[in-house]
Scaffold this motif. Structure first.
Motif, PDB file in Angstrom:
ATOM      1  N   TRP A  17      40.673  48.827  30.376  1.00 35.61           N
ATOM      2  CA  TRP A  17      41.834  48.796  31.267  1.00 35.61           C
ATOM      3  C   TRP A  17      41.694  47.652  32.256  1.00 35.61           C
ATOM      4  O   TRP A  17      40.585  47.323  32.683  1.00 35.61           O
ATOM      5  N   PRO A  18      42.810  47.055  32.654  1.00 34.16           N
ATOM      6  CA  PRO A  18      42.756  45.987  33.672  1.00 34.16           C
ATOM      7  C   PRO A  18      42.259  46.539  35.006  1.00 34.16           C
ATOM      8  O   PRO A  18      42.593  47.659  35.382  1.00 34.16           O
ATOM      9  N   ALA A  19      41.447  45.757  35.692  1.00 30.02           N
ATOM     10  CA  ALA A  19      40.956  46.141  37.012  1.00 30.02           C
ATOM     11  C   ALA A  19      42.036  45.828  38.036  1.00 30.02           C
ATOM     12  O   ALA A  19      42.603  44.734  38.047  1.00 30.02           O
ATOM     13  N   ALA A  20      42.310  46.785  38.889  1.00 33.60           N
ATOM     14  CA  ALA A  20      43.313  46.597  39.940  1.00 33.60           C
ATOM     15  C   ALA A  20      42.646  45.928  41.140  1.00 33.60           C
ATOM     16  O   ALA A  20      41.487  45.530  41.080  1.00 33.60           O
ATOM     17  N   ALA A  21      43.376  45.830  42.216  1.00 31.83           N
ATOM     18  CA  ALA A  21      42.818  45.259  43.443  1.00 31.83           C
ATOM     19  C   ALA A  21      41.669  46.139  43.917  1.00 31.83           C
ATOM     20  O   ALA A  21      41.738  47.359  43.825  1.00 31.83           O
ATOM     21  N   PRO A  22      40.593  45.533  44.414  1.00 31.03           N
ATOM     22  CA  PRO A  22      39.436  46.320  44.868  1.00 31.03           C
ATOM     23  C   PRO A  22      39.789  47.272  46.006  1.00 31.03           C
ATOM     24  O   PRO A  22      40.644  46.982  46.832  1.00 31.03           O
ATOM     25  N   ASN A  23      39.100  48.428  46.041  1.00 28.29           N
ATOM     26  CA  ASN A  23      39.272  49.400  47.125  1.00 28.29           C
ATOM     27  C   ASN A  23      38.642  48.892  48.406  1.00 28.29           C
ATOM     28  O   ASN A  23      39.126  49.184  49.486  1.00 28.29           O
ATOM     29  N   ALA A  24      37.531  48.182  48.281  1.00 29.28           N
ATOM     30  CA  ALA A  24      36.823  47.653  49.446  1.00 29.28           C
ATOM     31  C   ALA A  24      36.243  46.291  49.081  1.00 29.28           C
ATOM     32  O   ALA A  24      35.852  46.071  47.940  1.00 29.28           O
ATOM     33  N   THR A  25      36.205  45.387  50.047  1.00 34.76           N
ATOM     34  CA  THR A  25      35.631  44.059  49.808  1.00 34.76           C
ATOM     35  C   THR A  25      34.795  43.642  51.010  1.00 34.76           C
ATOM     36  O   THR A  25      34.990  44.140  52.120  1.00 34.76           O
ATOM     37  N   HIS A  26      33.855  42.760  50.758  1.00 32.85           N
ATOM     38  CA  HIS A  26      33.095  42.125  51.831  1.00 32.85           C
ATOM     39  C   HIS A  26      32.591  40.777  51.341  1.00 32.85           C
ATOM     40  O   HIS A  26      32.549  40.514  50.145  1.00 32.85           O
ATOM     41  N   ARG A  27      32.222  39.930  52.272  1.00 28.34           N
ATOM     42  CA  ARG A  27      31.701  38.600  51.948  1.00 28.34           C
ATOM     43  C   ARG A  27      30.195  38.695  51.754  1.00 28.34           C
ATOM     44  O   ARG A  27      29.521  39.482  52.404  1.00 28.34           O
TER      45      ARG A  27
END
Length: 62
Positions: A17-27
């Motif tokens: 399945w395609p990955a959607a926008a991440p739930n959480a992100t950080h640098r």
């Protein structure tokens, strides 16, 4: 020259399945790190929008 229409969306390595926008992100020193739960139940780890790993058991795995 890359065309935006030719870019492919990252997919879950377990179910496809395609990955959607991440739930959480950080640098990080590697780039933008994101975490997203796939519809199959697996957590995906994305670096700069590319799936680089996963955790958990997918309900689609044998």
């Amino acid at each position: 020259m890359a065309n935006a229409a030719t870019r492919t969306q990252p997919h879950c390595p377990s179910c496809g399945w395609p990955a959607a926008a991440p739930n959480a992100t950080h640098r990080s020193s590697q780039g933008s790190v994101g975490y997203q739960r796939c519809v199959c139940g697996r957590w995906l780890v994305l670096v700069d929008g590319r799936v680089v790993g996963g955790a958990g058991r997918s309900e689609f795995c044998a």
